[in-house]
Enzyme design. Structure first.
Site, PDB file in Angstrom:
ATOM      1  N   GLY A   1       0.759  -1.243   0.000  1.00 50.42           N
ATOM      2  CA  GLY A   1       0.000   0.000   0.000  1.00 50.42           C
ATOM      3  C   GLY A   1       0.790   1.294   0.000  1.00 50.42           C
ATOM      4  CG  ASP A   2       3.392   4.531   1.530  1.00 49.59           C
ATOM      5  OD1 ASP A   2       3.338   5.198   0.467  1.00 49.59           O
ATOM      6  OD2 ASP A   2       3.830   4.996   2.592  1.00 49.59           O
ATOM      7  CG  LEU A   3       5.358  -1.130  -2.595  1.00 49.22           C
ATOM      8  CD1 LEU A   3       5.026  -2.072  -3.751  1.00 49.22           C
ATOM      9  CD2 LEU A   3       6.477  -1.701  -1.744  1.00 49.22           C
TER      10      LEU A   3
END
Length: 175
Positions: A33-35
């Protein structure tokens, strides 16, 4: 954090490791969800570690206000997939990370996120625009990498490549 200029060979080496790590996350039934570049660490032996799983277990509730007004439901502006900003694009799932993998590749090659702007509003507007950006042929990027960018950075999750394994196939065999 990946923050230095890198050779094309290093890009491929790191990108393959990023894909392997995200594939393991997906096999575990999670979505990162937050690469972003700040959440990808490189050690002295050139090994990649993915960090910051703060959004990986978050649940998203869709409300009328969320549909009426674009807002960040997870991820980092410039790298977040459209469905992380506006639920009208679909649900957050593995294809959200597929988009982010494309964003990391874009950053490694061009040193900027795929949806950049001079303000948060411009980044969000770029992400939510109604068209997919075209990745033009360039001497700076191989056809395989250009095809990966095109397949991963589609606005609609339904139009993105299906799995990380598909990305690795497009990348070709490791050397």
């Amino acid at each position: 954090m990946i923050d230095t200029d890198v050779t094309p060979k290093q890009i491929i080496h790191w990108f393959r490791q990023i894909c392997d790590a995200v594939q393991a996350v997906h096999r575990a039934g999670l979505v990162h969800g937050d690469l972003t570049p700040g959440n990808v660490l490189v050690d002295a032996d050139n090994r990649i570690t993915i960090t910051d799983f703060g959004f990986s277990q978050a649940t998203i509730e869709t409300t009328a206000s969320a549909i009426d007004k674009p807002r960040l439901l997870g991820g980092t502006p410039g790298f977040a997939a459209p469905e992380q900003i506006d639920p009208a694009f679909g649900s957050i799932g593995p294809k959200t990370d597929i988009y982010a993998i494309g964003g990391l590749l874009h950053w490694l090659i061009f040193r900027r996120p795929p949806n950049h702007g001079t303000s948060l509003e411009e980044s969000l507007a770029s992400t939510l625009s109604s068209y997919d950006s075209e990745v033009l042929p360039s001497e700076a990027i191989s056809d395989a990498l250009r095809n990966i960018l095109a397949a991963t950075l589609r606005k609609s999750p339904a139009d993105r490549t299906a799995t990380v394994a598909d990305i690795l196939t497009m990348l070709g065999p490791s050397r």
